[in-house]
Design a protein around this motif. Sequence first.
Motif, PDB file in Angstrom:
ATOM      1  N   GLY A 137       8.053  -5.072   3.028  1.00 44.84           N
ATOM      2  CA  GLY A 137       6.880  -4.228   3.158  1.00 44.84           C
ATOM      3  C   GLY A 137       5.699  -4.882   3.828  1.00 44.84           C
ATOM      4  N   ASP A 138       5.829  -6.166   4.209  1.00 43.47           N
ATOM      5  CA  ASP A 138       4.702  -6.830   4.857  1.00 43.47           C
ATOM      6  C   ASP A 138       5.199  -7.948   5.774  1.00 43.47           C
ATOM      7  N   ARG A 166       8.214   1.657   1.870  1.00 39.05           N
ATOM      8  CA  ARG A 166       6.908   1.321   2.466  1.00 39.05           C
ATOM      9  C   ARG A 166       6.466   2.365   3.466  1.00 39.05           C
ATOM     10  N   THR A 217       2.673   6.079   4.070  1.00 38.54           N
ATOM     11  CA  THR A 217       1.924   6.067   5.334  1.00 38.54           C
ATOM     12  C   THR A 217       1.339   7.457   5.563  1.00 38.54           C
ATOM     13  N   LYS A 263       2.481   9.443  -2.483  1.00 32.22           N
ATOM     14  CA  LYS A 263       2.034   8.222  -1.816  1.00 32.22           C
ATOM     15  C   LYS A 263       1.154   7.388  -2.736  1.00 32.22           C
ATOM     16  N   VAL A 280       1.417   3.456  -4.388  1.00 32.77           N
ATOM     17  CA  VAL A 280       0.332   2.468  -4.366  1.00 32.77           C
ATOM     18  C   VAL A 280       0.034   1.979  -5.784  1.00 32.77           C
ATOM     19  N   GLN A 298       7.446  -1.363  -4.239  1.00 29.19           N
ATOM     20  CA  GLN A 298       6.232  -0.717  -4.728  1.00 29.19           C
ATOM     21  C   GLN A 298       5.182  -1.751  -5.148  1.00 29.19           C
ATOM     22  N   ILE A 336       2.793  -2.586  -2.235  1.00 34.20           N
ATOM     23  CA  ILE A 336       2.117  -1.513  -1.510  1.00 34.20           C
ATOM     24  C   ILE A 336       0.715  -1.318  -2.093  1.00 34.20           C
TER      25      ILE A 336
END
Length: 326
Positions: free
Chosen positions: A181-182, A202, A206, A216, A220, A292, A295
């Motif tokens: 995710g990053d 991920r 968006t 969403k 988060v 998760q 995020i």
Amino acid sequence: MTLTTRITDLLGIRHPVIQGGMMWVGRAELASAVSNAGGLGILTGLTQPTPDALRREIDRCRSMTDQPFGVNLTILPSVNPPPFAEYRKAIIASGVRIVETAGMNPREHVEDFKSHGITVLHKCTAVRHAVAAERIGVDAVSVDGFECAGHPGEDDIPGLVLIPAVADKVRIPLIASGGFGDGRGLAAALALGADAICMGTRFCATVEAPIHDRVKQLLVANDERATNLIFRNLRNTARVARNSVSDRVAQICAEPGSTFEQVRPFVSGAKGRLALETGDLDAGLVWAGLVQGLIADVPTCRDLVQRIVADAAAIIGTRLRSMAAA
């Protein structure tokens, strides 16, 4: 900033970032946004109710991007199986150049796709499956570690071990899936022997993901503990976000002698779609992975992809290089 790999060369994309094929989520809005951001967007074939509807969705995606995108065809056992061959024909007739297969043995589909010059990626969850996929002629494998949303297989091998284990056994390009995710994840995947990362959960968080904002925001707010493993007793393990529905299903599945018929009323795809589209988080299953816990925002696909690639390049070019120099 770019990172060139065997996958970017194979698929003709700028960045080694791929959007996973997700039921109800892999529509033209998301796929085109990921492709326009320099990654590879993927339409989920069976999200469309008929092969003709898939043709129209492919045309719609093509009207929204001039960059490469793919179509996912997942072959899973079903009480009323969809006409997989007809979906395959629709993909071929539409001129799609990249396909992701997943699920059961895709040999029949791979052979047909390859005979039409289509690049085939196959998603798998074990070293033996990746080796078999290479043997039948796929161009690359996408390997799901135990961290992933969806069906992680029955071996429970996390990506830290599974990705390099596959890299040691196959010669074709490798896409790392599950828990990414990053930029740290992208840098780690490349170090482990992968040529790209594939992200599902991920990309759900968006701006362009065609799901309700409450879903969403759930992604988060949740942390890495907020999933349930269901269907373990049925040898069809699935990882989903924790909500009242998945809690109930997990409880039933843990009971000795429980059967699918006992959970069927809770797990229909229609109810999961309702949750995604209305934001009623307890209407059905919401599929999500351990990522998760990583995020923290809901960016555009372009901002997310650019951030991931820039952070990975900085880690590789600055932090790791300075450590090596020391």
